[in-house]
Design an enzyme around this catalytic site. Structure first.
Site, PDB file in Angstrom:
ATOM      1  N   ARG A   1      -3.137  -3.088 -21.079  1.00  0.00           N
ATOM      2  CA  ARG A   1      -2.261  -2.838 -19.930  1.00  0.00           C
ATOM      3  C   ARG A   1      -1.566  -4.116 -19.454  1.00  0.00           C
ATOM      4  NH1 ARG A   1      -6.329   0.268 -16.088  1.00  0.00           N
ATOM      5  NH2 ARG A   1      -7.747  -1.154 -17.161  1.00  0.00           N
TER       6      ARG A   1
ATOM      7  N   VAL B   1      -2.275   0.162  -7.021  1.00  0.00           N
ATOM      8  CA  VAL B   1      -1.547   0.120  -8.289  1.00  0.00           C
ATOM      9  C   VAL B   1      -2.396   0.881  -9.292  1.00  0.00           C
ATOM     10  CG1 VAL B   1      -0.569  -1.338 -10.069  1.00  0.00           C
ATOM     11  CG2 VAL B   1      -0.535  -2.102  -7.689  1.00  0.00           C
TER      12      VAL B   1
ATOM     13  N   ASP C   1      -8.244  -3.715 -23.810  1.00  0.00           N
ATOM     14  CA  ASP C   1      -7.273  -3.249 -22.826  1.00  0.00           C
ATOM     15  C   ASP C   1      -5.917  -3.844 -23.175  1.00  0.00           C
ATOM     16  OD1 ASP C   1      -5.859  -2.554 -20.481  1.00  0.00           O
ATOM     17  OD2 ASP C   1      -7.639  -2.762 -19.240  1.00  0.00           O
TER      18      ASP C   1
ATOM     19  N   GLY D   1      -4.545   5.565 -21.270  1.00  0.00           N
ATOM     20  CA  GLY D   1      -5.672   5.072 -22.061  1.00  0.00           C
ATOM     21  C   GLY D   1      -5.687   3.568 -22.204  1.00  0.00           C
TER      22      GLY D   1
END
Length: 424
Positions: A338, A244, A336, A297
């Site tokens: 994500r 992934v 982060d 990013g």
């Protein structure tokens, strides 16, 4: 199994009162039968048909608006779906009818022309949110692996010219808001209000139309690359190697050596090809899978990413593992964004129940997959010789931050043993 939702549809006023009257098709998320589930209709062509918030094409919807505004595109255009059906059949799988398993994509999105053909013929503007096709990919690193004897062409998975044969799918995001809210541990009302506020009020229906539970967010989707037979992904007895991967344009496309993104991606391709070529004990070939997500990013964007690069390199003493993530947090407010909670959905769409070899060092991805009920055998780290010199600080920072989950298996050995030998 989670039961399909059956929320009463109450029509409420919004700044666009013509949208979504009672005649629009209802969506019962989690229903196994597509007719009972209902189509996702995000058209702007016939607003009376709309049953979702937002519109199709994710972030590209803005380009559609520009095309219409400039006169290049007739806003009345209807897609001709002749000969666009998937090259490979995906599903249906039991996960499709579990409303808790898939909350961020429409599992029937690739076959709307088939399952909703009558409705399309009757004039309902239903569009695919998933497309499945065949392709050849040709990477220099695969050629190098062939030259080194690590890979050999078989004419099926890997051609003699170094190109790999894949089935690939493009997936647009389709969010069922109640399920997304549950994944992130907040209420649906909180999620709706925050989405409305943080997009500058772009979608008033988020707070005025609680009867509409499905949102087509203006974000990038995912691309899936399958090495071998896609049907084997759903068979836990067929060895599956998977990665992934989150987008990193600078490295993935242009070869920037400040991180390990492209080396890890191409290493995963090599492992996926090898998996698809190698027969298992039952005489069946394996299968490989790469899921590529648009989260540039760390989902902070390239501008933030490049600002962080400058800050890290200019700090006193130079770039170092102990300040690697700190500089990101100082600029973006978070290390982060994500947030892998939605990532396993695409694996559920493919029917995946077990990943025998996960090519990843990320404990966040590992935890998200296992929390979603997907079994993982071992984790494969990037070989030391593939880590660029300028990217070593990244690897050291991740390891210092506890990048592996205790108790996991790495390269066939218990992770604690590998760590104890100082190999990660």
């Amino acid at each position: 199994m989670t039961k399909p939702t059956d929320t009463p549809r109450h029509i409420r006023l919004t700044s666009h009162p013509i949208d979504g009257p009672a005649t629009a098709a209802a969506i019962r998320w989690g229903a196994a039968d597509p007719q009972e589930r209902g189509p996702v209709v995000g058209t702007t062509l016939v607003r009376a048909q709309r049953n979702v918030i937002g519109t199709h094409s994710g972030s590209y919807s803005v380009y559609r608006a520009l095309a219409v505004a400039s006169g290049a595109l007739d806003p009345r255009h209807r897609a001709d779906l002749t000969d666009t059906t998937p090259t490979d059949r995906i599903g249906p799988y039991p996960q499709w009818s579990d409303a808790g398993r898939i909350v961020s994509l429409d599992p029937f999105g690739a076959i709307v022309a088939e399952v909703f053909g009558d409705a399309i013929t009757a004039g309902i503007d239903i569009r695919p949110t998933i497309a499945v096709t065949k392709a050849h990919i040709n990477m220099p690193e695969v050629h190098a692996a062939m030259a080194a004897g690590r890979l050999k062409p078989d004419g099926d998975v890997l051609c003699s010219n170094g190109s790999a044969v894949v089935t690939k799918a493009a997936v647009e995001p389709v969010w069922w808001l109640p399920g997304v809210a549950q994944r992130f541990g907040c209420t649906e009302a909180e999620l709706r209000r925050t989405l409305f506020e943080e997009t500058g009020g772009m979608y008033p229906e988020l707070v005025t139309r609680t009867d509409l539970e499905v949102f087509l967010p203006p974000i990038g989707g995912q691309t899936i690359y399958i090495f071998g037979d896609p049907r084997d992904l759903a068979d836990p007895n067929v060895p599956l190697t998977a990665r992934v991967h989150d987008e990193c344009n600078g490295s993935d496309v242009f070869g920037s050596d400040i991180c390990t993104c492209r080396p890890y991606l191409t290493h995963a391709m090599e492992e996926c090809i090898r998996s698809a070529q190698a027969p298992n004990a039952g005489g069946l070939g394996g299968v490989g899978l790469i899921v590529y997500s648009r989260k540039e990013g760390r989902a902070l964007g390239e501008v933030t990413k490049f600002l962080v690069y400058n800050a890290r390199k200019r700090q006193i003493g130079g770039d170092s593992p102990d300040t690697y993530f700190l500089r990101t947090e100082c600029i973006a407010g978070v290390q982060d964004m994500r947030f892998q909670e939605l990532m396993p959905d695409v694996c559920h769409w493919l029917g995946v129940r077990k990943i025998h070899r996960l090519v990843s060092m990320s404990n966040v991805k590992f935890d998200a997959l296992t929390a979603a009920g997907i079994e993982i055998g071992e984790r494969v780290k990037i070989p030391d010789e593939l880590v660029p010199a300028d990217a070593k600080v990244e690897i050291e920072a991740k390891i210092a931050a506890g990048y592996f989950t205790d108790g996991a298996v790495l390269d066939g050995e218990p992770l604690a043993t590998v760590k104890g030998r100082g190999l990660v």
